[in-house]
Design a protein around this motif. Structure first.
Motif, mmCIF file in Angstrom:
data_model
loop_
_atom_site.group_PDB
_atom_site.id
_atom_site.type_symbol
_atom_site.label_atom_id
_atom_site.label_comp_id
_atom_site.label_asym_id
_atom_site.label_seq_id
_atom_site.Cartn_x
_atom_site.Cartn_y
_atom_site.Cartn_z
ATOM 1 N N VAL A 20 27.644 -35.945 77.394
ATOM 2 C CA VAL A 20 27.987 -37.157 77.677
ATOM 3 C C VAL A 20 28.762 -37.842 76.431
ATOM 4 C CG1 VAL A 20 26.566 -37.499 79.587
ATOM 5 C CG2 VAL A 20 25.825 -38.251 77.002
ATOM 6 N N ASN A 21 28.585 -37.523 75.286
ATOM 7 C CA ASN A 21 29.205 -38.100 74.000
ATOM 8 C C ASN A 21 30.404 -37.311 73.647
ATOM 9 O OD1 ASN A 21 27.365 -40.054 73.678
ATOM 10 N ND2 ASN A 21 26.074 -38.785 72.339
ATOM 11 N N ARG A 22 31.098 -36.380 74.392
ATOM 12 C CA ARG A 22 32.168 -35.550 74.081
ATOM 13 C C ARG A 22 33.382 -36.675 74.286
ATOM 14 N NH1 ARG A 22 31.497 -31.683 77.152
ATOM 15 N NH2 ARG A 22 32.745 -32.424 79.002
ATOM 16 N N LEU A 23 34.469 -36.647 73.305
ATOM 17 C CA LEU A 23 35.520 -37.499 73.506
ATOM 18 C C LEU A 23 36.609 -37.030 74.279
ATOM 19 C CD1 LEU A 23 34.061 -38.318 70.812
ATOM 20 C CD2 LEU A 23 36.591 -38.943 70.044
ATOM 21 N N LYS A 24 37.477 -37.697 75.186
ATOM 22 C CA LYS A 24 38.517 -37.158 75.936
ATOM 23 C C LYS A 24 39.821 -37.128 75.090
ATOM 24 C CE LYS A 24 36.467 -38.943 80.321
ATOM 25 N NZ LYS A 24 35.104 -39.407 79.544
ATOM 26 N N PRO A 25 40.309 -35.970 74.982
ATOM 27 C CA PRO A 25 41.685 -35.747 74.240
ATOM 28 C C PRO A 25 42.810 -36.721 75.126
ATOM 29 C CG PRO A 25 41.125 -33.882 75.764
ATOM 30 C CD PRO A 25 39.970 -34.747 75.611
ATOM 31 N N GLY A 26 43.659 -37.363 74.139
ATOM 32 C CA GLY A 26 44.744 -38.223 74.915
ATOM 33 C C GLY A 26 43.962 -39.745 75.022
ATOM 34 N N LYS A 27 42.922 -39.994 75.313
ATOM 35 C CA LYS A 27 42.406 -41.128 75.358
ATOM 36 C C LYS A 27 41.431 -41.641 74.242
ATOM 37 C CE LYS A 27 39.074 -43.769 78.518
ATOM 38 N NZ LYS A 27 37.891 -43.953 77.772
ATOM 39 N N ASP A 28 40.407 -41.069 73.983
ATOM 40 C CA ASP A 28 39.585 -41.067 72.794
ATOM 41 C C ASP A 28 39.816 -40.700 71.399
ATOM 42 O OD1 ASP A 28 37.672 -42.399 74.657
ATOM 43 O OD2 ASP A 28 36.929 -40.451 75.045
ATOM 44 N N TYR A 29 40.842 -39.580 71.451
ATOM 45 C CA TYR A 29 41.597 -39.203 70.226
ATOM 46 C C TYR A 29 42.737 -38.506 70.531
ATOM 47 C CZ TYR A 29 40.355 -34.507 71.290
ATOM 48 O OH TYR A 29 40.417 -33.005 72.166
ATOM 49 N N ARG A 30 43.772 -38.535 69.669
ATOM 50 C CA ARG A 30 45.103 -37.725 69.806
ATOM 51 C C ARG A 30 45.361 -36.902 68.545
ATOM 52 N NH1 ARG A 30 46.103 -42.613 72.053
ATOM 53 N NH2 ARG A 30 47.132 -43.563 70.316
ATOM 54 N N ILE A 31 45.770 -35.824 68.851
ATOM 55 C CA ILE A 31 46.177 -34.749 67.399
ATOM 56 C C ILE A 31 47.598 -34.497 67.546
ATOM 57 C CG2 ILE A 31 43.754 -33.951 67.159
ATOM 58 C CD1 ILE A 31 44.649 -31.500 68.678
ATOM 59 N N SER A 32 48.180 -34.042 66.684
ATOM 60 C CA SER A 32 49.654 -33.774 66.288
ATOM 61 C C SER A 32 49.564 -32.400 66.001
ATOM 62 C CB SER A 32 50.304 -34.747 65.684
ATOM 63 O OG SER A 32 51.642 -34.135 65.631
ATOM 64 N N LEU A 33 50.065 -31.329 66.595
ATOM 65 C CA LEU A 33 49.843 -29.945 66.231
ATOM 66 C C LEU A 33 50.928 -29.573 65.233
ATOM 67 C CD1 LEU A 33 48.759 -27.960 69.594
ATOM 68 C CD2 LEU A 33 47.422 -28.639 67.418
ATOM 69 N N GLN A 34 52.117 -30.048 65.594
ATOM 70 C CA GLN A 34 53.343 -29.771 64.723
ATOM 71 C C GLN A 34 53.598 -28.370 64.885
ATOM 72 O OE1 GLN A 34 53.412 -32.694 61.260
ATOM 73 N NE2 GLN A 34 51.144 -33.033 62.187
ATOM 74 N N GLY A 35 53.877 -27.533 63.640
ATOM 75 C CA GLY A 35 54.330 -26.241 63.492
ATOM 76 C C GLY A 35 53.146 -25.382 63.222
ATOM 77 N N LYS A 36 53.652 -23.923 63.211
ATOM 78 C CA LYS A 36 52.701 -22.949 62.720
ATOM 79 C C LYS A 36 52.645 -22.884 61.223
ATOM 80 C CE LYS A 36 51.927 -17.998 63.195
ATOM 81 N NZ LYS A 36 52.396 -16.630 63.573
ATOM 82 N N ALA A 37 51.340 -22.678 60.886
ATOM 83 C CA ALA A 37 51.010 -22.543 59.500
ATOM 84 C C ALA A 37 51.579 -21.348 58.852
ATOM 85 C CB ALA A 37 49.498 -22.793 59.042
ATOM 86 N N GLY A 38 51.962 -21.384 57.413
ATOM 87 C CA GLY A 38 52.375 -19.927 57.122
ATOM 88 C C GLY A 38 51.140 -19.153 56.602
ATOM 89 N N ASP A 39 51.411 -17.812 56.261
ATOM 90 C CA ASP A 39 50.404 -17.045 55.809
ATOM 91 C C ASP A 39 50.365 -17.048 54.477
ATOM 92 O OD1 ASP A 39 49.998 -16.278 58.537
ATOM 93 O OD2 ASP A 39 51.429 -14.802 58.481
ATOM 94 N N THR A 40 49.391 -17.727 53.937
ATOM 95 C CA THR A 40 49.420 -18.003 52.442
ATOM 96 C C THR A 40 47.893 -18.291 52.108
ATOM 97 O OG1 THR A 40 50.238 -19.305 50.783
ATOM 98 C CG2 THR A 40 49.908 -20.473 52.851
ATOM 99 N N MET A 41 47.705 -18.113 50.739
ATOM 100 C CA MET A 41 46.246 -18.357 50.012
ATOM 101 C C MET A 41 46.516 -19.625 48.920
ATOM 102 S SD MET A 41 43.748 -16.786 51.206
ATOM 103 C CE MET A 41 42.595 -16.759 49.952
ATOM 104 N N SER A 42 47.883 -20.361 48.963
ATOM 105 C CA SER A 42 48.163 -21.439 48.012
ATOM 106 C C SER A 42 48.275 -22.532 48.699
ATOM 107 C CB SER A 42 49.597 -20.918 47.622
ATOM 108 O OG SER A 42 49.908 -21.897 46.895
ATOM 109 N N CYS A 43 47.772 -23.523 47.907
ATOM 110 C CA CYS A 43 47.757 -24.954 48.305
ATOM 111 C C CYS A 43 49.483 -25.420 48.647
ATOM 112 C CB CYS A 43 47.031 -25.843 47.424
ATOM 113 S SG CYS A 43 45.204 -25.546 47.741
ATOM 114 N N ASN A 44 50.292 -24.779 47.492
ATOM 115 C CA ASN A 44 51.676 -25.351 47.518
ATOM 116 C C ASN A 44 52.299 -24.352 48.146
ATOM 117 O OD1 ASN A 44 50.900 -27.422 45.644
ATOM 118 N ND2 ASN A 44 50.836 -25.627 44.220
#
Length: 293
Positions: A20-44
């Motif tokens: 019952v404590n689960r948040l509802k996406p779009g109402k209780d929280y929203r995320i922005s996926l944007q693009g696909k991450a690169g294949d890397t082990m670097s922070c930069n």
């Protein structure tokens, strides 16, 4: 699916329905996926797929609820670097017990406890069950490369650790991710997909992603988003105790999920997290089975 998997999935569905404590996406929280991450082990990473944070909104009123509040109080109790011994203060010990006391009273954990008792995997006495949970999640052990107790299942899975200052290990919890991102300690790099995984969805509760934290990179992580701490505790504890295997497949709601769950000396959780296999259409097809989307 073998019968034991069906039985476990039915219990996980009960746990999901009781959250019952689960948040509802779009109402209780929203995320922005944007693009696909690169294949890397670097922070930069010049192929950073996300110029903006992952979370665009979270209704923080949820954090006032007892289990969320008790959970968040634990997140600053750990030294993130592996190899650095953990010292548990009396105050931190009390916070651990306060959290377990809170989640044991929730419907989700009561369902998990009932199932484990039926399978003779947990004691029926609530206080003894709490002791079992404490051992699995909070007892310290020495992670690989260390000769001193420097880790626990809770720290690894829910808080996150760093190895040699370059790699983030564990860190599979959305609340910690949100709070650390809000403080400016997380740089979300984008979502992760493979040829065999479904495209991510901002309105679904499971996401594979890449991010940097404390100068280290998490090249690929997978987390539930918007679920309660008690849901994750119930699900992961079930998988840890019911299966000697490292991967358990369960179906619930719209999700076919593989729960990865590595044991440490068969006593503690080393790591555990969800891997999304597919989304299922809530509208059943002519055979009566949910269809894939």
């Amino acid at each position: 699916m073998i019968e034991s998997d069906r039985e476990l999935s039915a219990t996980v569905q009960e746990i999901w329905d009781s959250d019952v404590n689960r948040l509802k996406p779009g109402k209780d929280y929203r995320i922005s996926l944007q693009g696909k991450a690169g294949d890397t082990m670097s922070c930069n990473d010049s192929n950073d797929g996300a110029g903006l944070p992952l979370f665009t909104f979270v209704d923080e009123n949820i954090f006032k609820k007892e289990t969320f509040f008790a959970f968040i109080s634990l997140l600053d109790n750990y030294e993130s670097a592996t190899g650095e011994p953990e010292i548990v203060t009396p105050e931190e010990l009390a916070e651990n017990h306060r959290f377990l006391d809170a989640i044991i009273q929730t419907p989700t954990m009561k369902i998990a406890h009932r199932y484990l008792v039926e399978k003779q995997l947990s004691p029926p006495d609530e206080s003894e069950f709490k002791e079992q949970l404490y051992r699995i999640w909070f007892e310290l052990y020495a992670r690989r490369g260390s000769n001193r107790p420097d880790s626990s299942g809770f720290e690894h899975v829910f808080v996150g650790e760093t190895r040699r200052g370059r790699t983030v290990i564990g860190f599979h919890n959305w609340i910690q991710l949100y709070l650390q991102e809000k403080l400016g300690h997380i740089d979300y790099k984008g979502y992760s997909v493979t040829a065999h995984s479904p495209q991510p969805d901002e309105n679904k509760h499971i996401l594979a992603l890449q991010f940097s934290w404390k100068n280290g990179i998490k090249p690929k992580g997978s987390i539930f988003i918007g679920v309660s701490p008690e849901f994750e505790f119930a699900l992961y504890t079930l998988c840890f105790l019911t299966s000697p295997n490292e991967r358990v497949k369960v179906q619930f709601s719209l999700y076919d999920v593989e729960i990865v769950c590595y044991h440490y000396n068969q006593k503690h959780i080393s790591t555990t997290y969800p891997v999304l296999l597919r989304y299922r259409n809530p509208q059943a097809d002519s055979t009566g089975n949910p269809s894939e989307v």
